[in-house]
Design a protein around this motif. Structure first.
Motif, PDB file in Angstrom:
ATOM      1  N   TRP A 151      36.458  41.650  44.886  1.00 38.54           N
ATOM      2  CA  TRP A 151      37.716  42.382  44.745  1.00 38.54           C
ATOM      3  C   TRP A 151      38.785  41.538  44.053  1.00 38.54           C
ATOM      4  CZ3 TRP A 151      42.319  40.788  46.901  1.00 38.54           C
ATOM      5  CH2 TRP A 151      42.254  39.839  47.931  1.00 38.54           C
ATOM      6  N   ILE A 152      38.728  40.223  44.218  1.00 37.81           N
ATOM      7  CA  ILE A 152      39.698  39.344  43.555  1.00 37.81           C
ATOM      8  C   ILE A 152      39.518  39.424  42.042  1.00 37.81           C
ATOM      9  CG2 ILE A 152      40.401  36.932  43.256  1.00 37.81           C
ATOM     10  CD1 ILE A 152      39.640  36.497  46.205  1.00 37.81           C
ATOM     11  N   GLN A 153      38.268  39.376  41.606  1.00 40.01           N
ATOM     12  CA  GLN A 153      37.959  39.508  40.182  1.00 40.01           C
ATOM     13  C   GLN A 153      38.404  40.871  39.657  1.00 40.01           C
ATOM     14  OE1 GLN A 153      36.445  37.375  37.958  1.00 40.01           O
ATOM     15  NE2 GLN A 153      36.237  38.873  36.288  1.00 40.01           N
TER      16      GLN A 153
ATOM     17  N   LEU B 168      40.638  43.122  40.891  1.00 42.66           N
ATOM     18  CA  LEU B 168      42.056  43.466  40.971  1.00 42.66           C
ATOM     19  C   LEU B 168      42.928  42.551  40.123  1.00 42.66           C
ATOM     20  CD1 LEU B 168      44.142  45.333  42.257  1.00 42.66           C
ATOM     21  CD2 LEU B 168      44.253  43.775  44.211  1.00 42.66           C
ATOM     22  N   PHE B 169      42.670  41.257  40.167  1.00 46.26           N
ATOM     23  CA  PHE B 169      43.576  40.294  39.550  1.00 46.26           C
ATOM     24  C   PHE B 169      43.182  39.889  38.133  1.00 46.26           C
ATOM     25  CE2 PHE B 169      44.255  38.780  44.155  1.00 46.26           C
ATOM     26  CZ  PHE B 169      45.210  39.764  44.368  1.00 46.26           C
ATOM     27  N   ILE B 170      41.945  40.166  37.747  1.00 48.14           N
ATOM     28  CA  ILE B 170      41.497  39.748  36.413  1.00 48.14           C
ATOM     29  C   ILE B 170      41.098  40.961  35.573  1.00 48.14           C
ATOM     30  CG2 ILE B 170      39.804  38.367  35.136  1.00 48.14           C
ATOM     31  CD1 ILE B 170      39.775  36.448  37.564  1.00 48.14           C
ATOM     32  N   GLU B 171      40.146  41.750  36.062  1.00 49.16           N
ATOM     33  CA  GLU B 171      39.686  42.895  35.273  1.00 49.16           C
ATOM     34  C   GLU B 171      40.766  43.966  35.139  1.00 49.16           C
ATOM     35  OE1 GLU B 171      36.078  44.285  37.064  1.00 49.16           O
ATOM     36  OE2 GLU B 171      35.068  42.342  36.853  1.00 49.16           O
ATOM     37  N   ASN B 172      41.597  44.128  36.160  1.00 51.04           N
ATOM     38  CA  ASN B 172      42.673  45.123  36.126  1.00 51.04           C
ATOM     39  C   ASN B 172      44.043  44.451  36.216  1.00 51.04           C
ATOM     40  OD1 ASN B 172      41.331  47.968  36.286  1.00 51.04           O
ATOM     41  ND2 ASN B 172      40.206  46.716  37.769  1.00 51.04           N
ATOM     42  N   ALA B 173      44.139  43.282  35.608  1.00 54.53           N
ATOM     43  CA  ALA B 173      45.380  42.506  35.685  1.00 54.53           C
ATOM     44  C   ALA B 173      46.572  43.258  35.108  1.00 54.53           C
ATOM     45  CB  ALA B 173      45.207  41.175  34.953  1.00 54.53           C
ATOM     46  N   ASP B 174      46.347  44.069  34.066  1.00 56.85           N
ATOM     47  CA  ASP B 174      47.468  44.781  33.448  1.00 56.85           C
ATOM     48  C   ASP B 174      48.149  45.715  34.440  1.00 56.85           C
ATOM     49  OD1 ASP B 174      45.110  46.306  33.485  1.00 56.85           O
ATOM     50  OD2 ASP B 174      45.761  47.562  31.814  1.00 56.85           O
ATOM     51  N   VAL B 175      47.355  46.329  35.319  1.00 61.35           N
ATOM     52  CA  VAL B 175      47.926  47.223  36.331  1.00 61.35           C
ATOM     53  C   VAL B 175      48.678  46.411  37.384  1.00 61.35           C
ATOM     54  CG1 VAL B 175      47.408  48.944  38.100  1.00 61.35           C
ATOM     55  CG2 VAL B 175      46.112  48.916  35.958  1.00 61.35           C
ATOM     56  N   TYR B 176      48.085  45.314  37.817  1.00 55.66           N
ATOM     57  CA  TYR B 176      48.731  44.518  38.862  1.00 55.66           C
ATOM     58  C   TYR B 176      50.000  43.847  38.342  1.00 55.66           C
ATOM     59  CZ  TYR B 176      48.815  42.328  43.423  1.00 55.66           C
ATOM     60  OH  TYR B 176      49.168  41.971  44.701  1.00 55.66           O
ATOM     61  N   ILE B 177      50.028  43.516  37.058  1.00 55.67           N
ATOM     62  CA  ILE B 177      51.250  42.964  36.466  1.00 55.67           C
ATOM     63  C   ILE B 177      52.386  43.982  36.552  1.00 55.67           C
ATOM     64  CG2 ILE B 177      52.312  42.319  34.251  1.00 55.67           C
ATOM     65  CD1 ILE B 177      49.676  40.806  33.633  1.00 55.67           C
TER      66      ILE B 177
ATOM     67  N   ILE C  80      39.086  49.817  45.521  1.00 58.03           N
ATOM     68  CA  ILE C  80      38.863  48.388  45.710  1.00 58.03           C
ATOM     69  C   ILE C  80      39.014  48.101  47.193  1.00 58.03           C
ATOM     70  CG2 ILE C  80      39.811  46.078  45.350  1.00 58.03           C
ATOM     71  CD1 ILE C  80      40.461  46.789  42.541  1.00 58.03           C
ATOM     72  N   SER C  81      38.004  47.494  47.779  1.00 56.34           N
ATOM     73  CA  SER C  81      38.044  47.158  49.196  1.00 56.34           C
ATOM     74  C   SER C  81      38.197  45.651  49.345  1.00 56.34           C
ATOM     75  CB  SER C  81      36.765  47.629  49.896  1.00 56.34           C
ATOM     76  OG  SER C  81      36.844  47.364  51.284  1.00 56.34           O
TER      77      SER C  81
END
Length: 262
Positions: free
Chosen positions: A5-7, A9-18, A212-213
């Motif tokens: 989930w870290i990969q 949320l924070f890397i593959e979907n980084a644009d959303v989390y930003i 994402i869990s």
């Protein structure tokens, strides 16, 4: 345990989390004000700060704007690139440096640098497990001066999570909407949180991330204090909100811990 989930949320979907972090930028300014007040009470009015799990720099950049020299570390290269852009935007590129890398190898990443203070913001401890958290805190201690200060800010805690129980709700961050379902396991003291993320495009809602869990180890103040002591830190104070320096109460959503090197 899987940390996929870290990969995701924070890397593959980084644009959303930003986008989520950007919506909290002004709050990062207020939080940085509180952090600076705490540091000043320890005589750290200038100096070097390590901001671990720094995201896109919402605390690191704002501390640099106050005159501190800051090194921010995050596992997400997209976050780091965005943080560098933020530093340029606010004119503090000469005061803050960002490093992409895994906090579990912190000493390897940072080398022989030393810091007057360190910050960990927004429930980043607990992503892995207690043994890993202990090791990360030990590494921060190795990189800190003998009178170093550690601030763990805006971190969820077991008392509030257990009291809330299992629940479903949503949170809005600008145009990003997070549908969240939380289940607390009292045996492992883990919060299992399932996220579905939508973007509001005006006339329609677009599903960005289906599910994402994540599993997060949540601590009581007492547990965190014990881990900190084993890592070479002694807790001085606990706040419920650093922005107003309000004291901690178990009913508050977050714990904010201030510790000194021992």
């Amino acid at each position: 345990m899987s940390y996929d989930w870290i990969q995701r949320l924070f890397i593959e979907n980084a644009d959303v989390y930003i986008k989520i972090m950007d919506s909290l930028w002004s709050d990062g300014e207020a939080l940085s004000d509180g952090i600076a007040r705490v540091l000043e009470s320890y005589g750290v009015r200038k100096g070097r700060i390590l901001d671990l799990f720094c995201g896109n720099g919402r605390v690191a950049v704002n501390l640099a704007r106050k005159g501190y020299e800051v090194v921010g570390v995050d596992i997400s290269m997209p976050f780091i690139k965005n943080a560098i852009m933020k530093a340029e935007k606010y004119g503090v590129s000469d005061k803050v440096k960002f490093v992409a890398g895994d906090a579990r190898r912190l000493v390897e990443l940072i080398g022989n640098e030393r810091f007057d203070a360190a910050t960990i913001v927004w429930t980043s401890l607990g992503y892995y497990d207690e043994a890993t958290d202990l090791e990360v805190l030990k590494q921060i201690r190795k990189l800190s001066n003998d009178n170093g200060v550690l601030i763990i800010a805006d971190t969820i805690h077991r008392d509030k999570i257990a009291a809330d129980g299992n629940r479903s709700y949503y949170q809005r961050y600008g145009d990003v909407i997070v549908l969240q379902r939380d289940v607390f396991d009292p045996i492992s003291s883990k919060l299992i949180s399932d996220w579905t993320i939508l973007e509001d495009e005006g006339t329609v809602m677009r599903k960005v991330i289906n599910s994402i869990s994540m599993e997060i180890r949540v601590y009581t103040v007492t547990e965190m204090s014990s881990i900190l002591r084993r890592a070479g830190w002694g807790v001085d104070s606990v706040y419920g909100d650093l922005r107003k320096l309000q004291q901690f109460h178990p009913s508050r959503s977050y714990m904010n811990i201030v510790a000194r090197a021992i």
